[in-house]
Write a protein that holds these residues in place. Structure first.
Motif, short mmCIF file in Angstrom:
data_model
loop_
_atom_site.label_atom_id
_atom_site.label_comp_id
_atom_site.label_asym_id
_atom_site.label_seq_id
_atom_site.Cartn_x
_atom_site.Cartn_y
_atom_site.Cartn_z
N GLY A 149 -1.05 1.28 5.06
CA GLY A 149 -2.14 0.32 5.08
C GLY A 149 -2.90 0.24 6.39
O GLY A 149 -3.91 -0.46 6.48
N THR A 150 -2.43 0.92 7.43
CA THR A 150 -3.09 0.90 8.74
C THR A 150 -3.91 2.17 8.92
O THR A 150 -3.38 3.28 8.80
N PRO A 205 0.84 -1.21 0.00
CA PRO A 205 0.00 0.00 0.00
C PRO A 205 0.87 1.25 0.00
O PRO A 205 2.05 1.21 0.41
N ALA A 235 -4.82 6.48 6.14
CA ALA A 235 -4.10 5.23 6.37
C ALA A 235 -2.60 5.47 6.21
O ALA A 235 -2.17 6.14 5.28
N THR A 281 -2.66 9.99 -2.40
CA THR A 281 -1.66 9.06 -1.88
C THR A 281 -0.29 9.72 -1.92
O THR A 281 -0.02 10.60 -2.74
#
Length: 257
Positions: A87-88, A24, A84, A48
């Motif tokens: 990915g968390t 990710p 995130a 992102t």
């Protein structure tokens, strides 16, 4: 026995090995919304940021840049959407927990501890042991050599450019995966800005991702990606090099003309 009887059975069809899923992005915003004063100051932002890259948020005052930065760092709550890190999901975590997970913030206005020395400003925020803390201070002084001879100088006695170096160095003391900068060039002379941009490229080259909110187009010289914000939304997303070559397009996007 016939030739057909002696023939070996056909080999089963080969199944291609499954490919591992790509990792990710280091930072992912999905529908991020922030409300202040009863209105949306960040409106359903998708964005992102990859490791080792510089992403610039450009916009005039009131565009929503600082609110987005603060929502990433945990200083403002998300009214909708998610944040995130690798990915968390972190958008429900407090700022101190996000810092422990790898977000380093240099806020607008620098906000160094004025009555503390340069060295103590750096040591105060580091969670490592004494030996590691000294090593990290030395690394900050290597990145910003002007600070080294001022180790025992009170922060309020520094120039504006030196205070900005100190604020960024302080944000780097816990080795963040994501360095978040809010208006780092504000009030600085062009020569100081040029030097600062060069040093930020070194930070990104080490693998640290940088998300920087700016009004100054000088950041385009180091930005891999640039997102122009207006009234809480991203109205243009492209490369820094693309916008650096087309200042009229940048101005039109920022001002809505």
């Amino acid at each position: 026995m016939t030739d057909i009887d002696q023939a070996a059975p056909p080999a089963p069809p080969t199944t291609p090995a499954p490919q591992p899923a790509p990792p990710p992005p280091l930072l992912a915003l999905n529908g991020l919304t922030v409300v202040r004063g009863g209105g949306k100051v960040v409106d359903t932002i998708d964005m992102t940021v990859e490791a080792g890259t510089v992403t610039a948020l450009l916009g005039v005052n009131g565009a929503g840049k600082s609110s987005l930065i603060q929502a990433v760092a945990g200083l403002l709550p998300a009214a909708g959407g998610s944040v995130a890190l690798a990915g968390t999901l972190i958008h429900t975590l407090p700022a101190e927990q996000r810092a422990k997970l790898g977000i380093g913030l240099s806020p607008e206005g620098r906000r160094v501890f004025p009555g503390m020395t340069v060295g103590d400003n750096l040591l105060a925020v580091c969670r490592a042991g004494a030996k590691v803390r000294r090593e990290r201070v030395a690394a900050v002084y290597e990145l910003f050599p002007q600070l080294a001879p001022r180790d025992r100088t009170l922060a309020w006695q520094l120039s504006g450019g030196q205070q900005q170096m100190l604020a960024i160095g302080r944000a780097l003391m816990n080795l963040p995966r994501l360095l978040v900068l809010d208006e780092p060039t504000l009030g600085l002379a062009p020569a100081v800005i040029f030097d600062l941009m060069e040093r930020l490229t070194w930070v990104a080259a080490s693998g640290t991702a940088i998300l920087v909110a700016e009004q100054n187009a000088a950041v385009l010289s180091i930005a891999h990606r640039c997102c122009v914000m207006r009234v809480g939304r991203i109205v243009l997303e492209t490369t820094g090099a693309d916008l650096a070559q087309d200042p009229q397009r940048l101005q039109a996007a920022m001002l809505g003309t």
